[in-house]
Design a protein around this motif. Sequence first.
Motif, PDB file in Angstrom:
ATOM      1  N   UNK A 129       0.861  -1.183   0.000  1.00  0.00           N
ATOM      2  CA  UNK A 129       0.000   0.000   0.000  1.00  0.00           C
ATOM      3  C   UNK A 129       0.895   1.230   0.000  1.00  0.00           C
ATOM      4  N   UNK A 130       0.758   2.073  -1.003  1.00  0.00           N
ATOM      5  CA  UNK A 130       1.499   3.329  -0.988  1.00  0.00           C
ATOM      6  C   UNK A 130       0.827   4.282   0.006  1.00  0.00           C
ATOM      7  N   UNK A 131       1.653   4.966   0.782  1.00  0.00           N
ATOM      8  CA  UNK A 131       1.174   5.780   1.897  1.00  0.00           C
ATOM      9  C   UNK A 131       1.609   7.231   1.725  1.00  0.00           C
ATOM     10  N   UNK A 132       0.826   8.120   2.287  1.00  0.00           N
ATOM     11  CA  UNK A 132       1.222   9.513   2.378  1.00  0.00           C
ATOM     12  C   UNK A 132       0.859  10.025   3.764  1.00  0.00           C
ATOM     13  N   UNK A 133       1.514  11.088   4.207  1.00  0.00           N
ATOM     14  CA  UNK A 133       1.312  11.615   5.555  1.00  0.00           C
ATOM     15  C   UNK A 133       0.424  12.854   5.506  1.00  0.00           C
ATOM     16  N   UNK A 134      -0.574  12.905   6.377  1.00  0.00           N
ATOM     17  CA  UNK A 134      -1.495  14.039   6.439  1.00  0.00           C
ATOM     18  C   UNK A 134      -1.633  14.502   7.889  1.00  0.00           C
ATOM     19  N   UNK A 135      -2.108  15.722   8.063  1.00  0.00           N
ATOM     20  CA  UNK A 135      -2.314  16.244   9.413  1.00  0.00           C
ATOM     21  C   UNK A 135      -3.500  15.584  10.103  1.00  0.00           C
ATOM     22  N   UNK A 166      -0.362   9.078  11.394  1.00  0.00           N
ATOM     23  CA  UNK A 166      -0.766  10.051  10.380  1.00  0.00           C
ATOM     24  C   UNK A 166      -0.483   9.552   8.969  1.00  0.00           C
ATOM     25  N   UNK A 167      -0.022   8.304   8.839  1.00  0.00           N
ATOM     26  CA  UNK A 167       0.202   7.710   7.523  1.00  0.00           C
ATOM     27  C   UNK A 167      -1.103   7.108   7.028  1.00  0.00           C
ATOM     28  N   UNK A 168      -1.500   7.517   5.823  1.00  0.00           N
ATOM     29  CA  UNK A 168      -2.788   7.061   5.292  1.00  0.00           C
ATOM     30  C   UNK A 168      -2.598   6.358   3.954  1.00  0.00           C
ATOM     31  N   UNK A 169      -3.596   5.600   3.602  1.00  0.00           N
ATOM     32  CA  UNK A 169      -3.672   4.935   2.316  1.00  0.00           C
ATOM     33  C   UNK A 169      -3.741   5.992   1.210  1.00  0.00           C
ATOM     34  N   UNK A 170      -2.767   5.974   0.291  1.00  0.00           N
ATOM     35  CA  UNK A 170      -2.724   6.958  -0.788  1.00  0.00           C
ATOM     36  C   UNK A 170      -3.551   6.542  -1.994  1.00  0.00           C
TER      37      UNK A 170
END
Length: 347
Positions: A129-135, A166-170
Amino acid sequence: MKALLLAGGLGTRLRPLTENRPKPMALVGNRPWLEHLILDYKQQGIRSFVIAVKHYREMIESHLGDGSKYGVSIEYAVEKELLGTAGAIKNAEALLGDRFLVVNADIIHQMDLQKAIRFHEEHDGMVTICLTEVDDPSHYGAVEMGQGGRIRSFVEKPKLAEAPSNLINAGIYIVDRAALRYIPSGGAVSIEKETFPLLIRNGAGVFGHKLEGYWMDMGTTERYRQLHWDVLDRRFPLPISGEALDDNGIWLGTGVRIGQGALLVPPVMIGPNVTIGDRSVIGPYAVVGAGSRIGGGVRMARTILWDRCRIRTGAQLSNCIFGTGTHAGPHILHEAVCNRVLEVQRP
């Protein structure tokens, strides 16, 4: 490797702009996002695509065809009814190979595909799963990471205080065919709520790879505007069609006609065959779609017009988004959003 692009949903959160088109076909920098996505992946070595379609299937197929005009191959997996993210993958099973990419086609992103693929090849799991960080992860699927990038838990839309990170499914996955055994056929299945938790519980190996490039969920008009300002500021270096004027943040398409005394205030992107009337001021932060006509004395800033819009003489527009064929003015309009079937009046 093939890429499966999930484009079957309605994209209700970007209405009214997507009343008459799927969200992946929303214009980004005067070109449908789905077209940008295919061209970017082609540059990174992906030349075979499967597009999962349901709503507005004809629009997508008529625009993209079999992919030959882009130098790629495109096949279509048609859903008779909406099957959810995992159900759509299962429905396309016959068109997929032993390992493939899955992409939510309405997610704006720019990433190093080969780096993600190498990560997947180096672990023993079925899914990356590629992840991105959000607030604020409460609107997305948040993950808890273990050693080596193994995902210990996946929580879809958790409360902020209960989010594991804070790492979410991109919305981008690399999947081995063996994972399809965990998806039942014939009905709607959510990969986020059902398949990923099942794979994790069964020890099938779900790993996370953090993205380093641009990522944006354009699901609201506010984020859709911000996406375009990021393009104009080159924070998101999306290719822009047209001639760049002296690196000063003005891009002009072919056949643009600019009236006497009109002023372009950068950053501004003007599509082909646009007419701008005398003494109009366009910008800063304006995107004008192909074939649009802007009357004289118009003031337009932080506004996005799709193709073939008509803005009457004397209109003043700020923070507006107009879909294809919209007629507006001569009123003062702030934060107006409409599609081509409406004519904007006073707020």
